[in-house]
Design a protein around this motif. Structure first.
Motif, mmCIF file in Angstrom:
data_model
loop_
_atom_site.group_PDB
_atom_site.id
_atom_site.type_symbol
_atom_site.label_atom_id
_atom_site.label_comp_id
_atom_site.label_asym_id
_atom_site.label_seq_id
_atom_site.Cartn_x
_atom_site.Cartn_y
_atom_site.Cartn_z
ATOM 1 N N PRO A 3 13.331 -9.804 7.398
ATOM 2 C CA PRO A 3 13.445 -10.455 6.088
ATOM 3 C C PRO A 3 12.549 -9.767 5.062
ATOM 4 C CG PRO A 3 12.196 -11.838 7.601
ATOM 5 C CD PRO A 3 12.707 -10.652 8.390
ATOM 6 N N THR A 4 12.938 -9.864 3.829
ATOM 7 C CA THR A 4 12.152 -9.281 2.748
ATOM 8 C C THR A 4 11.518 -10.398 1.926
ATOM 9 O OG1 THR A 4 14.058 -9.196 1.269
ATOM 10 C CG2 THR A 4 13.623 -7.244 2.599
ATOM 11 N N THR A 7 8.346 -9.567 -4.614
ATOM 12 C CA THR A 7 7.038 -9.427 -5.240
ATOM 13 C C THR A 7 7.246 -8.728 -6.576
ATOM 14 O OG1 THR A 7 4.765 -8.700 -4.905
ATOM 15 C CG2 THR A 7 6.482 -7.207 -4.162
ATOM 16 N N HIS A 31 13.372 1.208 -7.184
ATOM 17 C CA HIS A 31 12.953 0.241 -6.179
ATOM 18 C C HIS A 31 12.821 0.910 -4.809
ATOM 19 C CE1 HIS A 31 12.680 -3.558 -3.988
ATOM 20 N NE2 HIS A 31 13.525 -3.016 -3.129
ATOM 21 N N VAL A 35 9.380 1.329 -2.606
ATOM 22 C CA VAL A 35 9.274 0.778 -1.255
ATOM 23 C C VAL A 35 8.906 1.886 -0.279
ATOM 24 C CG1 VAL A 35 10.587 -0.260 0.647
ATOM 25 C CG2 VAL A 35 10.785 -1.195 -1.666
#
Length: 101
Positions: A3-4, A7, A31, A35
């Protein structure tokens, strides 16, 4: 896939522009680039910590046994290994620890 967690980051405009440009050059979204960059930095920190722990353990082992390698031997070995990797020499024999203390 794990799961993410959402933020947010508040970035200086110049940094965000640099990230956008770097991501574009690599064919990534900003993005995905952030990451990946954060994951890489986190992995380097873990590896650096493991390296430090391994070095301290090796030092304790050397102090306990008195066995190790001289700096000159290590430098010579790495020079020979560089020649081997460049295809200019045979593979060097492994270093054998010897009594130093």
């Amino acid at each position: 896939m794990p799961p993410t967690i959402a933020t947010s980051l508040k970035l200086p405009a110049e940094l965000k522009a640099a990230i956008d440009e770097d991501a574009r050059k690599q064919g990534l979204s900003s993005h995905a680039y952030m990451v990946r960059t954060l994951a890489d930095a986190s992995e380097r920190a873990r590896l650096r910590e493991q390296f430090t722990q391994d070095a301290l353990a090796a030092e304790q082992d050397m102090l306990a046994t008195g066995m190790g390698h001289t700096l000159e031997d290590v430098r010579a070995y790495f020079a020979q290994m560089a020649e081997y990797r460049a295809g200019r020499a045979e593979r060097p024999a492994p270093l054998v620890p010897r009594k130093l203390l």
